[in-house]
Design a protein around this motif. Structure first.
Motif, mmCIF file in Angstrom:
data_model
loop_
_atom_site.group_PDB
_atom_site.id
_atom_site.type_symbol
_atom_site.label_atom_id
_atom_site.label_comp_id
_atom_site.label_asym_id
_atom_site.label_seq_id
_atom_site.Cartn_x
_atom_site.Cartn_y
_atom_site.Cartn_z
ATOM 1 N N GLU A 253 -40.642 -48.920 -7.187
ATOM 2 C CA GLU A 253 -39.739 -48.467 -8.248
ATOM 3 C C GLU A 253 -38.334 -48.154 -7.736
ATOM 4 O O GLU A 253 -37.381 -48.116 -8.512
ATOM 5 N N SER B 129 -46.308 -58.545 -8.521
ATOM 6 C CA SER B 129 -45.130 -58.299 -7.676
ATOM 7 C C SER B 129 -45.263 -56.945 -6.980
ATOM 8 O O SER B 129 -44.941 -56.813 -5.793
ATOM 9 N N PHE C 221 -37.080 -52.234 -7.400
ATOM 10 C CA PHE C 221 -37.105 -53.110 -8.563
ATOM 11 C C PHE C 221 -37.151 -52.299 -9.850
ATOM 12 O O PHE C 221 -37.842 -51.284 -9.922
ATOM 13 N N GLU D 161 -34.420 -52.550 -20.350
ATOM 14 C CA GLU D 161 -34.926 -52.903 -21.679
ATOM 15 C C GLU D 161 -34.319 -54.236 -22.110
ATOM 16 O O GLU D 161 -33.151 -54.514 -21.849
ATOM 17 N N GLU E 164 -36.721 -53.340 -14.235
ATOM 18 C CA GLU E 164 -36.304 -54.242 -15.301
ATOM 19 C C GLU E 164 -35.770 -53.410 -16.469
ATOM 20 O O GLU E 164 -36.473 -52.541 -16.980
ATOM 21 N N VAL F 262 -35.133 -57.165 -21.028
ATOM 22 C CA VAL F 262 -35.405 -58.208 -20.045
ATOM 23 C C VAL F 262 -36.711 -57.834 -19.360
ATOM 24 O O VAL F 262 -36.759 -56.867 -18.595
ATOM 25 N N ARG F 263 -37.741 -58.598 -19.651
ATOM 26 C CA ARG F 263 -39.053 -58.276 -19.092
ATOM 27 C C ARG F 263 -39.710 -59.533 -18.575
ATOM 28 O O ARG F 263 -39.688 -60.584 -19.220
ATOM 29 N N SER F 264 -40.321 -59.410 -17.387
ATOM 30 C CA SER F 264 -41.163 -60.500 -16.895
ATOM 31 C C SER F 264 -42.549 -60.323 -17.507
ATOM 32 O O SER F 264 -42.851 -59.302 -18.121
ATOM 33 N N TRP G 240 -45.278 -58.779 -13.079
ATOM 34 C CA TRP G 240 -44.823 -57.441 -12.668
ATOM 35 C C TRP G 240 -45.892 -56.733 -11.843
ATOM 36 O O TRP G 240 -45.607 -56.166 -10.791
#
Length: 131
Positions: free
Chosen positions: A25, A44, A28, A32, A30, A34-36, A41
């Protein structure tokens, strides 16, 4: 110290390396909008943690003992130089300068002191009046 046990739970009791505490955390995030995909996630995260832990353990296994030995020797040499070189040298310097200080203090008291006293007496007689 002989007989002293190593704390296997708290390995940084003095918080020497709190500044390099790095978690997934902290690296990385992401925002709001933009989400993989969730599986990317989660995987990763697993890859990051696995890579970080595996690499750290491998490096400490290969190099940790040698580096610890080298740092132990380094701090031993530092302690040796302070105990046997720097502290006696500073003590010698302090004693020598103490003697020199007394010598110069006597010279100043004998030569400069009377001049300063005389000038002080002259200026003590000066009176300033506002008109």
């Amino acid at each position: 110290m002989p007989g002293q046990e190593v704390d296997m739970d708290n390995r940084d009791p003095n918080s020497l390396n709190g500044h390099i505490l790095v978690n997934f955390e902290d690296v990385f995030g992401e925002p709001e909008g933009v989400r993989s995909m969730d599986c990317v996630w989660k995987n990763s995260y697993s890859c990051f943690e696995c890579g970080k832990n595996l690499c750290y353990k491998l490096l400490t296994f290969l190099c940790g003992l040698c580096i610890a030995l080298e740092w132990g020797c380094e701090f031993a040499m530092l302690t040796y130089s302070h105990v046997w070189c720097w502290t006696p040298c500073l003590r010698d310097f302090s004693i020598t300068m103490g003697c020199a200080q007394k010598f110069f203090q006597s010279c100043l008291s004998c030569c400069v002191g009377p001049c300063c006293e005389a000038i002080g007496k002259i200026f003590s007689q000066v009176k300033i009046q506002k008109s």
